[in-house]
Design an enzyme around this catalytic site. Structure first.
Site, PDB file in Angstrom:
ATOM      1  N   ASN A 199       7.658 -52.385  52.897  1.00 31.34           N
ATOM      2  CA  ASN A 199       6.327 -52.892  53.251  1.00 31.34           C
ATOM      3  C   ASN A 199       5.250 -51.823  53.112  1.00 31.34           C
ATOM      4  O   ASN A 199       4.060 -52.104  53.343  1.00 31.34           O
ATOM      5  CB  ASN A 199       6.320 -53.481  54.669  1.00 31.34           C
ATOM      6  CG  ASN A 199       6.663 -52.474  55.750  1.00 31.34           C
ATOM      7  OD1 ASN A 199       6.635 -51.263  55.530  1.00 31.34           O
ATOM      8  ND2 ASN A 199       6.997 -52.973  56.941  1.00 31.34           N
ATOM      9  N   ASN A 252      11.129 -54.329  64.903  1.00 35.03           N
ATOM     10  CA  ASN A 252      11.212 -53.841  63.528  1.00 35.03           C
ATOM     11  C   ASN A 252      12.647 -53.524  63.132  1.00 35.03           C
ATOM     12  O   ASN A 252      13.114 -53.933  62.062  1.00 35.03           O
ATOM     13  CB  ASN A 252      10.336 -52.601  63.353  1.00 35.03           C
ATOM     14  CG  ASN A 252      10.212 -52.182  61.892  1.00 35.03           C
ATOM     15  OD1 ASN A 252       9.968 -53.006  61.022  1.00 35.03           O
ATOM     16  ND2 ASN A 252      10.402 -50.901  61.622  1.00 35.03           N
ATOM     17  N   TYR A 283      15.151 -45.442  70.105  1.00 28.84           N
ATOM     18  CA  TYR A 283      15.485 -45.370  68.677  1.00 28.84           C
ATOM     19  C   TYR A 283      16.990 -45.416  68.464  1.00 28.84           C
ATOM     20  O   TYR A 283      17.512 -46.237  67.695  1.00 28.84           O
ATOM     21  CB  TYR A 283      14.887 -44.107  68.066  1.00 28.84           C
ATOM     22  CG  TYR A 283      15.455 -43.769  66.712  1.00 28.84           C
ATOM     23  CD1 TYR A 283      15.300 -44.632  65.628  1.00 28.84           C
ATOM     24  CD2 TYR A 283      16.169 -42.581  66.516  1.00 28.84           C
ATOM     25  CE1 TYR A 283      15.832 -44.321  64.385  1.00 28.84           C
ATOM     26  CE2 TYR A 283      16.699 -42.272  65.279  1.00 28.84           C
ATOM     27  CZ  TYR A 283      16.531 -43.137  64.218  1.00 28.84           C
ATOM     28  OH  TYR A 283      17.065 -42.844  62.993  1.00 28.84           O
TER      29      TYR A 283
END
Length: 328
Positions: free
Chosen positions: A32, A91, A140
């Site tokens: 993206n 995401n 993360y």
């Protein structure tokens, strides 16, 4: 048949694309471009879009005859992940769910996953082995572990085979000089040190000088990015040869301290690189080094550029030629 590389306009992804192209593979990149760079994709077909767009991904698989996927697309800043966990789950985890669904619908059953040794959290032993406990200490690492677990259950349910590669610090640049490391913001030690040599920052910060290490500073595992690219292709070969799902650590087998990195960078660049000693950062383990014995045995993976000087020299070649990254 093509290899689909998600996040192929990013740092490690672009080097893996370059290696695939060098070996005569047809490559399709999905990115993206939020963090990736169009200029980093030196060949193949670039499809600009988001993994979470189901219609876009269905069209990618419809247009291209994909035989396997190498998955790099993910957010990866530990500090940001702790402040914005929802964004990281959306995401990283949801994005991977969308990818796996698109693969399943298209009948693509092989995926190599760019994971992280952050899935382990505080190490039980050094070097870290694949059988060690996985207990991430940040969002993360937790999302990457969730992505791995998701792939496991897609294998159980649908036969989607995966290889997950866990590693710490990629560094260096491609031998051609065409692609290198360009992050915004930059958080990695080697490019930050080189920014001092380039006059883009006054000094480099050392967070803690009283750890139980030979020189008191944190020790970390650094791997040349081209060696990482090679590992991804070896993992891909395992899957295309009918191999079962597996998890591998990637590492040099030894670590380098913050002070070692700075001193070698001084020698390579010829710049004094001033440093300042600050307090420890919370959550920084003293030593993080991964054992790559399994990857060496089962994948035949042996780093070709394991020396810190060579890693920093290749990074310096890129950064000195591209002081502002892909912008010039």
């Amino acid at each position: 048949m093509a290899i689909l590389v998600t996040g192929g306009a990013g740092y490690i992804g672009s080097h893996t694309v370059a290696e695939l192209l060098a070996r005569g593979k047809e490559v399709v990149v999905v990115d993206n471009l939020q963090q990736g760079h169009r200029e980093a994709v030196i060949g193949g077909t670039l499809e600009v879009g988001d993994l979470r767009d189901a219609d876009f991904m269905a069209e990618v698989f419809r247009k291209h005859k994909v035989e396997a996927v190498i998955h790099f697309a993910a957010s990866s800043l530990v500090g940001v992940s702790m402040k914005e966990p929802g964004e990281y789950y959306h995401n990283n985890v949801y994005g991977t769910l969308c990818l796996l669904e698109a693969m399943h619908k298209a009948g693509v059953n092989n995926i190599v996953f760019s994971s992280t040794a952050a899935t382990y959290g505080e190490p039980e032993q050094v070097p870290i082995k694949e059988t060690d406990r996985t207990q991430p200490t940040n969002t993360y690492g937790e999302t990457k572990l969730a992505m791995e677990r998701m792939m496991h259950w897609y294998d159980v349910a649908h036969g989607v085979k995966y290889v997950s590669l866990r590693y710490f610090n990629a560094a260096g640049a491609h031998a051609s000089g065409r692609i290198g490391e360009d992050h915004s913001p930059e958080t990695h030690l080697i490019p930050l040190v080189l920014q001092v040599a380039l006059g883009q920052r006054e000094q480099i910060s050392i967070f803690g000088g009283d750890y139980a290490t030979p020189d008191g500073t944190c020790v970390r595992d650094y791997i040349h990015v081209s060696d990482l690219a090679d590992a991804h292709l070896r993992a891909l070969g395992r899957l295309l040869d009918g191999g079962e799902s597996a998890v591998y650590n990637l590492g040099n087998g030894r670590g380098f301290s913050v002070r070692e990195v700075i001193e070698v960078a001084r020698e390579v660049t010829g710049h004094p690189i001033p440093s300042v000693l600050l307090d420890r950062r919370g959550g920084d383990p003293a030593v993080l080094v991964a054992s790559a014995d399994r990857a060496r045995t089962e994948l035949g993976w042996i780093p070709q550029q394991p020396e810190l000087r060579d890693i920093i020299a290749s990074a310096w070649q890129w950064h000195s030629a591209h002081p502002h990254g892909y912008r010039g």
